[in-house]
Design a protein around this motif. Structure first.
Motif, PDB file in Angstrom:
ATOM      1  N   ASN A 122       0.810  -1.231   0.000  1.00  0.00           N
ATOM      2  CA  ASN A 122       0.000   0.000   0.000  1.00  0.00           C
ATOM      3  C   ASN A 122       0.842   1.279   0.000  1.00  0.00           C
ATOM      4  O   ASN A 122       0.422   2.311   0.545  1.00  0.00           O
ATOM      5  CB  ASN A 122      -0.941   0.018   1.208  1.00  0.00           C
ATOM      6  N   LEU A 123       1.995   1.252  -0.641  1.00  0.00           N
ATOM      7  CA  LEU A 123       2.855   2.435  -0.685  1.00  0.00           C
ATOM      8  C   LEU A 123       2.421   3.440  -1.748  1.00  0.00           C
ATOM      9  O   LEU A 123       2.775   4.619  -1.664  1.00  0.00           O
ATOM     10  CB  LEU A 123       4.309   2.013  -0.934  1.00  0.00           C
ATOM     11  N   ILE A 124       1.665   2.975  -2.731  1.00  0.00           N
ATOM     12  CA  ILE A 124       1.154   3.892  -3.756  1.00  0.00           C
ATOM     13  C   ILE A 124      -0.253   4.352  -3.377  1.00  0.00           C
ATOM     14  O   ILE A 124      -0.530   5.544  -3.303  1.00  0.00           O
ATOM     15  CB  ILE A 124       1.140   3.225  -5.139  1.00  0.00           C
ATOM     16  N   TRP A 125      -1.129   3.411  -3.153  1.00  0.00           N
ATOM     17  CA  TRP A 125      -2.490   3.719  -2.718  1.00  0.00           C
ATOM     18  C   TRP A 125      -2.755   3.011  -1.396  1.00  0.00           C
ATOM     19  O   TRP A 125      -2.742   1.784  -1.308  1.00  0.00           O
ATOM     20  CB  TRP A 125      -3.515   3.252  -3.759  1.00  0.00           C
ATOM     21  N   ALA A 126      -3.004   3.799  -0.365  1.00  0.00           N
ATOM     22  CA  ALA A 126      -3.295   3.217   0.946  1.00  0.00           C
ATOM     23  C   ALA A 126      -4.678   2.578   0.964  1.00  0.00           C
ATOM     24  O   ALA A 126      -4.912   1.586   1.667  1.00  0.00           O
ATOM     25  CB  ALA A 126      -3.192   4.292   2.028  1.00  0.00           C
ATOM     26  N   ARG A 127      -5.585   3.143   0.166  1.00  0.00           N
ATOM     27  CA  ARG A 127      -6.960   2.618   0.101  1.00  0.00           C
ATOM     28  C   ARG A 127      -7.614   3.133  -1.163  1.00  0.00           C
ATOM     29  O   ARG A 127      -7.373   4.278  -1.567  1.00  0.00           O
ATOM     30  CB  ARG A 127      -7.760   3.066   1.330  1.00  0.00           C
ATOM     31  N   VAL A 128      -8.433   2.288  -1.805  1.00  0.00           N
ATOM     32  CA  VAL A 128      -9.179   2.684  -2.995  1.00  0.00           C
ATOM     33  C   VAL A 128     -10.636   2.284  -2.785  1.00  0.00           C
ATOM     34  O   VAL A 128     -10.937   1.148  -2.427  1.00  0.00           O
ATOM     35  CB  VAL A 128      -8.632   2.006  -4.272  1.00  0.00           C
ATOM     36  N   TYR A 129     -11.541   3.221  -3.017  1.00  0.00           N
ATOM     37  CA  TYR A 129     -12.970   2.930  -2.852  1.00  0.00           C
ATOM     38  C   TYR A 129     -13.779   3.815  -3.782  1.00  0.00           C
ATOM     39  O   TYR A 129     -13.309   4.846  -4.275  1.00  0.00           O
ATOM     40  CB  TYR A 129     -13.410   3.129  -1.399  1.00  0.00           C
ATOM     41  N   ILE A 130     -15.019   3.410  -4.041  1.00  0.00           N
ATOM     42  CA  ILE A 130     -15.952   4.179  -4.865  1.00  0.00           C
ATOM     43  C   ILE A 130     -17.042   4.720  -3.953  1.00  0.00           C
ATOM     44  O   ILE A 130     -17.835   3.945  -3.404  1.00  0.00           O
ATOM     45  CB  ILE A 130     -16.568   3.319  -5.982  1.00  0.00           C
ATOM     46  N   PRO A 131     -17.106   6.033  -3.754  1.00  0.00           N
ATOM     47  CA  PRO A 131     -18.139   6.607  -2.891  1.00  0.00           C
ATOM     48  C   PRO A 131     -19.544   6.342  -3.442  1.00  0.00           C
ATOM     49  O   PRO A 131     -19.741   6.222  -4.654  1.00  0.00           O
ATOM     50  CB  PRO A 131     -17.836   8.106  -2.897  1.00  0.00           C
ATOM     51  N   ALA A 132     -20.502   6.270  -2.550  1.00  0.00           N
ATOM     52  CA  ALA A 132     -21.890   6.027  -2.946  1.00  0.00           C
ATOM     53  C   ALA A 132     -22.566   7.340  -3.326  1.00  0.00           C
ATOM     54  O   ALA A 132     -23.593   7.727  -2.758  1.00  0.00           O
ATOM     55  CB  ALA A 132     -22.634   5.342  -1.814  1.00  0.00           C
ATOM     56  N   ASP A 133     -21.990   8.051  -4.307  1.00  0.00           N
ATOM     57  CA  ASP A 133     -22.550   9.340  -4.725  1.00  0.00           C
ATOM     58  C   ASP A 133     -23.095   9.304  -6.143  1.00  0.00           C
ATOM     59  O   ASP A 133     -23.563  10.309  -6.672  1.00  0.00           O
ATOM     60  CB  ASP A 133     -21.499  10.446  -4.611  1.00  0.00           C
ATOM     61  N   GLY A 134     -23.004   8.120  -6.790  1.00  0.00           N
ATOM     62  CA  GLY A 134     -23.560   7.961  -8.122  1.00  0.00           C
ATOM     63  C   GLY A 134     -22.667   8.373  -9.267  1.00  0.00           C
ATOM     64  O   GLY A 134     -23.048   8.242 -10.429  1.00  0.00           O
ATOM     65  N   PHE A 135     -21.451   8.865  -8.974  1.00  0.00           N
ATOM     66  CA  PHE A 135     -20.562   9.328 -10.039  1.00  0.00           C
ATOM     67  C   PHE A 135     -19.638   8.226 -10.577  1.00  0.00           C
ATOM     68  O   PHE A 135     -18.988   8.414 -11.595  1.00  0.00           O
ATOM     69  CB  PHE A 135     -19.705  10.496  -9.543  1.00  0.00           C
ATOM     70  N   ASN A 136     -19.547   7.111  -9.896  1.00  0.00           N
ATOM     71  CA  ASN A 136     -18.666   6.000 -10.295  1.00  0.00           C
ATOM     72  C   ASN A 136     -17.226   6.460 -10.483  1.00  0.00           C
ATOM     73  O   ASN A 136     -16.537   6.098 -11.439  1.00  0.00           O
ATOM     74  CB  ASN A 136     -19.171   5.348 -11.592  1.00  0.00           C
ATOM     75  N   VAL A 137     -16.738   7.297  -9.562  1.00  0.00           N
ATOM     76  CA  VAL A 137     -15.356   7.772  -9.590  1.00  0.00           C
ATOM     77  C   VAL A 137     -14.643   7.222  -8.359  1.00  0.00           C
ATOM     78  O   VAL A 137     -15.107   7.418  -7.233  1.00  0.00           O
ATOM     79  CB  VAL A 137     -15.281   9.310  -9.593  1.00  0.00           C
ATOM     80  N   ALA A 138     -13.539   6.531  -8.583  1.00  0.00           N
ATOM     81  CA  ALA A 138     -12.793   5.938  -7.471  1.00  0.00           C
ATOM     82  C   ALA A 138     -11.963   6.998  -6.753  1.00  0.00           C
ATOM     83  O   ALA A 138     -11.390   7.884  -7.389  1.00  0.00           O
ATOM     84  CB  ALA A 138     -11.900   4.807  -7.960  1.00  0.00           C
ATOM     85  N   VAL A 139     -11.900   6.880  -5.450  1.00  0.00           N
ATOM     86  CA  VAL A 139     -11.039   7.737  -4.641  1.00  0.00           C
ATOM     87  C   VAL A 139      -9.798   6.931  -4.272  1.00  0.00           C
ATOM     88  O   VAL A 139      -9.901   5.837  -3.694  1.00  0.00           O
ATOM     89  CB  VAL A 139     -11.755   8.212  -3.367  1.00  0.00           C
ATOM     90  N   TYR A 140      -8.622   7.464  -4.628  1.00  0.00           N
ATOM     91  CA  TYR A 140      -7.348   6.804  -4.338  1.00  0.00           C
ATOM     92  C   TYR A 140      -6.671   7.547  -3.186  1.00  0.00           C
ATOM     93  O   TYR A 140      -6.176   8.662  -3.368  1.00  0.00           O
ATOM     94  CB  TYR A 140      -6.439   6.814  -5.569  1.00  0.00           C
ATOM     95  N   GLU A 141      -6.685   6.936  -2.008  1.00  0.00           N
ATOM     96  CA  GLU A 141      -5.973   7.534  -0.871  1.00  0.00           C
ATOM     97  C   GLU A 141      -4.491   7.238  -1.028  1.00  0.00           C
ATOM     98  O   GLU A 141      -4.092   6.090  -1.185  1.00  0.00           O
ATOM     99  CB  GLU A 141      -6.518   6.984   0.441  1.00  0.00           C
ATOM    100  N   ARG A 142      -3.666   8.266  -0.986  1.00  0.00           N
ATOM    101  CA  ARG A 142      -2.282   8.174  -1.420  1.00  0.00           C
ATOM    102  C   ARG A 142      -1.363   7.634  -0.336  1.00  0.00           C
ATOM    103  O   ARG A 142      -1.442   8.045   0.820  1.00  0.00           O
ATOM    104  CB  ARG A 142      -1.815   9.566  -1.865  1.00  0.00           C
ATOM    105  N   GLY A 143      -0.464   6.741  -0.773  1.00  0.00           N
ATOM    106  CA  GLY A 143       0.534   6.194   0.125  1.00  0.00           C
ATOM    107  C   GLY A 143       1.814   7.017   0.109  1.00  0.00           C
ATOM    108  O   GLY A 143       1.928   8.014  -0.606  1.00  0.00           O
ATOM    109  N   THR A 144       2.801   6.560   0.857  1.00  0.00           N
ATOM    110  CA  THR A 144       4.044   7.321   1.033  1.00  0.00           C
ATOM    111  C   THR A 144       4.802   7.495  -0.280  1.00  0.00           C
ATOM    112  O   THR A 144       5.230   8.603  -0.626  1.00  0.00           O
ATOM    113  CB  THR A 144       4.954   6.623   2.057  1.00  0.00           C
ATOM    114  N   TRP A 145       4.976   6.417  -1.033  1.00  0.00           N
ATOM    115  CA  TRP A 145       5.786   6.504  -2.259  1.00  0.00           C
ATOM    116  C   TRP A 145       5.089   7.306  -3.345  1.00  0.00           C
ATOM    117  O   TRP A 145       5.745   7.840  -4.239  1.00  0.00           O
ATOM    118  CB  TRP A 145       6.145   5.114  -2.771  1.00  0.00           C
TER     119      TRP A 145
END
Length: 235
Positions: A122-145
């Motif tokens: 998880n050094l690039i993306w600490a977490r990836v999820y799709i919010p329930a807002d209807g836009f179908n856009v993934a949120v990439y929480e950024r890791g250290t690297w």
């Protein structure tokens, strides 16, 4: 894997096609100074832009992550290739195209390895999820690297732009126009990328960077066909 493509992916497609056409034209014309690195730069732009199409349309996190990994082939390569192109085009490439060439690729190659093995650390993306807002856009929480690569990429972009500007602003009028064409084309995606880093867009996770490629492709194509930007090389 299921997809639902938004309308704006047509701009990704157009940018990718224009970039590949430009790469092909420069390749077949065998332009000696900057030709190869420009071709590779345009191919990487196309990879990033075209892989953003299935990433935007994928309906699962796994699908979006897969195509984000593919896009990183272009993402990590473009800053290095821009720096190499600027170095060669401005005739300042002597120290770059020697033993130092490998050093420039250490961080991009490391980043690419970490991207394709992200599930282990998880050094690039600490977490990836799709919010329930209807836009179908993934949120990439950024890791250290992720931030290491961003810092390195921006540094190369700035140095390459400085070389272009410093060389051409002291040159005759035709060269000044060339500098404006290249740097303006480059600024479209990277200004949007900076805004993405600052999270200023109302849709969480939306990365507008590939949309900037349509501006890059159009500006460079205009410069190529109307101003023959590869016909007048600075001495």
């Amino acid at each position: 894997m299921h997809f639902q493509f938004p309308v704006f992916v047509l701009m990704y497609l157009l940018a990718g096609i224009i970039a590949l056409v430009l790469a092909g034209i420069v390749w077949f014309r065998k332009i000696p100074v900057g030709g190869l690195t420009f071709c590779l730069l345009m191919v990487c732009l196309a990879v990033w832009s075209l892989s953003s199409i299935p990433e935007a349309g994928a309906l699962t996190v796994e699908g979006k992550v897969l195509w984000s990994k593919v896009s990183y082939i272009g993402i990590v390569s473009m800053p290095v290739l821009w720096f190499l192109f600027a170095s060669e085009y401005t005739r300042k490439a002597r120290w770059v195209f020697s033993q130092n060439l490998f050093i420039l690729w250490i961080i991009p190659i490391t980043t690419l390895v970490l991207v394709f093995t992200n599930e282990l650390h998880n050094l690039i993306w600490a977490r990836v999820y799709i919010p329930a807002d209807g836009f179908n856009v993934a949120v990439y929480e950024r890791g250290t690297w992720f931030w290491v690569n961003i810092f390195y990429s921006y540094l190369l972009m700035l140095f390459g732009s400085y070389m272009m500007g410093e060389t051409f602003l002291r040159a005759p009028g035709a060269h000044k126009k060339q500098a404006v064409i290249f740097i303006t084309g480059l600024m479209f995606p990277w200004v949007l990328n900076l805004l993405y880093m600052l999270r200023v867009f109302p849709i969480p996770g939306f990365d507008p960077t590939p949309l900037g490629f349509i501006g890059t492709s159009i500006v460079v194509a205009w410069g190529f066909f109307s101003d023959r930007i590869f016909n007048i090389i600075p001495i």
